[in-house]
Design an enzyme around this catalytic site. Structure first.
Site: not given
Length: 422
Positions: A263-264
């Site tokens: 994600c990040f």
């Protein structure tokens, strides 16, 4: 309610089985035959804490298939496919577009109203400008009238995804039509958390803004941590004090070697690419990525203070997954560390409770140990890269330990100990 879930990765699998646990009938649709067979055999296709037990408990409430036409028998479809990064950091919508096209083909012959909900993380504007036209073209129907379309971003943490599904901080629903709003409100009725109903584009942006802020906290903590290290200050003590400020939540101030995962890194790079496309220079977001890419190599710098020439030295790596309680190695901080050690001519012996098979496909040339204990006994120095709980039970006496995750036992016992930001 009858639910279909497109994609059976971390988000799709946990979401689908979670809804099954709440009494719904769920169909998983995935193009990967191996995943389909695994799910139908009562096992999770991924490692995620508590997921296998949840699957076993709900064997009679779900099934998996490669056939899209089965979604015609459901009331609502969640799109949970991957949105990886292209080389330039922008979002790759290949899987999303394919799912939208297949859904549209099925809806072409369905008379009843059907809600389509995007859980995949997509850049603001994607649902209405990309997904909507594809479904309309393939179905011959009109969005918000003949079929529903909404965005319902996920906020699941890998390693804690099952817990997070049942205990969300908030539920965000981006929706335009009344029918889809009612369907989602009914589906989420068992949850007592805050629920925000907003427009579709805003819901898409909430996901990116949330991840960008959390990643910024991590890189900020690492910047401060790097200064603290030079000054002989424990960054964790600093952020213990900072976190007591009622305006500042103490979460995500874990200074160390940075963030990884699905994600990040991907989401921040996609947001940077979109901002630049819009003519905006996202200076803070660029700095967040720059700090994160440099941070894991601090471990090598600290290691070379004690072993200046790494050529031929045996270096142990504890932890290969990007975080504990998962087998996911996407953007793992172990990757740049191992790459640098190979460049330096070191011999590497590594261990991870769950991620060694995946890591070995990327780095077949390094040695993999059958236990963490063997890494310690067979190495000249040990690098702690992932904070698996079992690493806090090891014997580090007499060893050179470079710690990227603040393992207390190593701090107390190691012969030579260096923490990255403490």
């Amino acid at each position: 309610m009858n639910i279909s879930v497109i994609g059976s990765g971390y988000v799709g699998m946990v979401t689908g089985i979670g809804f099954a646990e709440l009494g719904n009938e769920v169909i998983f649709v995935d193009i990967d035959e191996k995943k389909v067979d695994t799910i139908n055999s009562g096992k999770a296709p991924i490692f995620e804490k508590e997921l296998d037990e949840l699957i076993q408990r709900n064997r009679n409430k779900y099934k998996a298939t490669k056939e899209y036409n089965i979604i015609a028998d459901t009331d609502i479809t969640f799109i949970c496919v991957g949105t990886p990064s292209r080389e330039d950091g922008s979002i790759d919508l290949t899987f999303v577009k394919s799912a939208a096209a297949e859904i549209g083909k099925v809806l072409a012959s369905k008379d009843m109203f059907h809600a389509v909900v995007v859980k995949s993380t997509v850049i603001p504007g994607t649902t209405e400008k990309v997904i909507k036209p594809i479904i309309e073209r393939e179905s011959g129907k009109e969005a918000f009238k003949d079929f529903g379309l909404a965005v319902n971003p996920e906020f699941l943490r890998e390693g804690n995804a099952v817990h997070d599904f049942f205990n969300p901080d908030r539920i965000v629903i981006g929706v335009r039509d009344k029918k889809t709003k009612e369907v989602l409100e009914t589906l989420y009725k068992p949850f007592s958390c805050s629920k925000l109903i907003t427009d579709i584009k805003t819901a898409e942006m909430i996901k990116y803004a949330s991840n960008a802020f959390l990643a910024t906290k991590i890189s900020f903590a690492n910047e401060i941590g790097n200064i603290c290290k030079k000054l002989g200050i424990d960054a964790y003590e600093v952020f213990k004090g900072v976190g007591l400020d009622h305006r500042i939540n103490p979460a995500f101030f874990r200074a160390g070697i940075g963030f990884g995962g699905s994600c990040f890194p991907k989401d921040i790079k996609a947001l940077i690419a979109k901002a630049e496309e819009l003519g905006v220079n996202p200076k803070i977001l660029k700095a967040v990525i720059e700090v994160n890419e440099e941070q894991p190599l601090k471990m090598i710098e600290l290691l070379k203070e004690h072993i200046p020439d790494l050529k031929g030295k045996r270096i142990g790596i504890l932890g290969l997954a990007f975080k504990p309680d998962t087998d996911d190695i996407r953007e793992s901080r172990a990757i740049p560390i191992v790459q640098k050690l190979i460049e330096e001519g070191a011999n590497i012996i590594a261990y991870d409770p769950e991620a060694m098979d995946a890591f070995a496909r990327m780095f077949p040339q390094i040695e993999y140990a059958s236990s963490a204990e063997k890494v310690i006994t067979k190495s000249d120095a040990v690098l702690i890269v992932t904070e698996w709980g079992e690493f806090n039970e090891l014997n580090y006496k007499g060893k050179i330990v470079i710690d990227g995750r603040r393992v207390e036992k190593a701090m107390k016992e190691a012969g030579i100990y260096e923490g990255v930001c403490w």
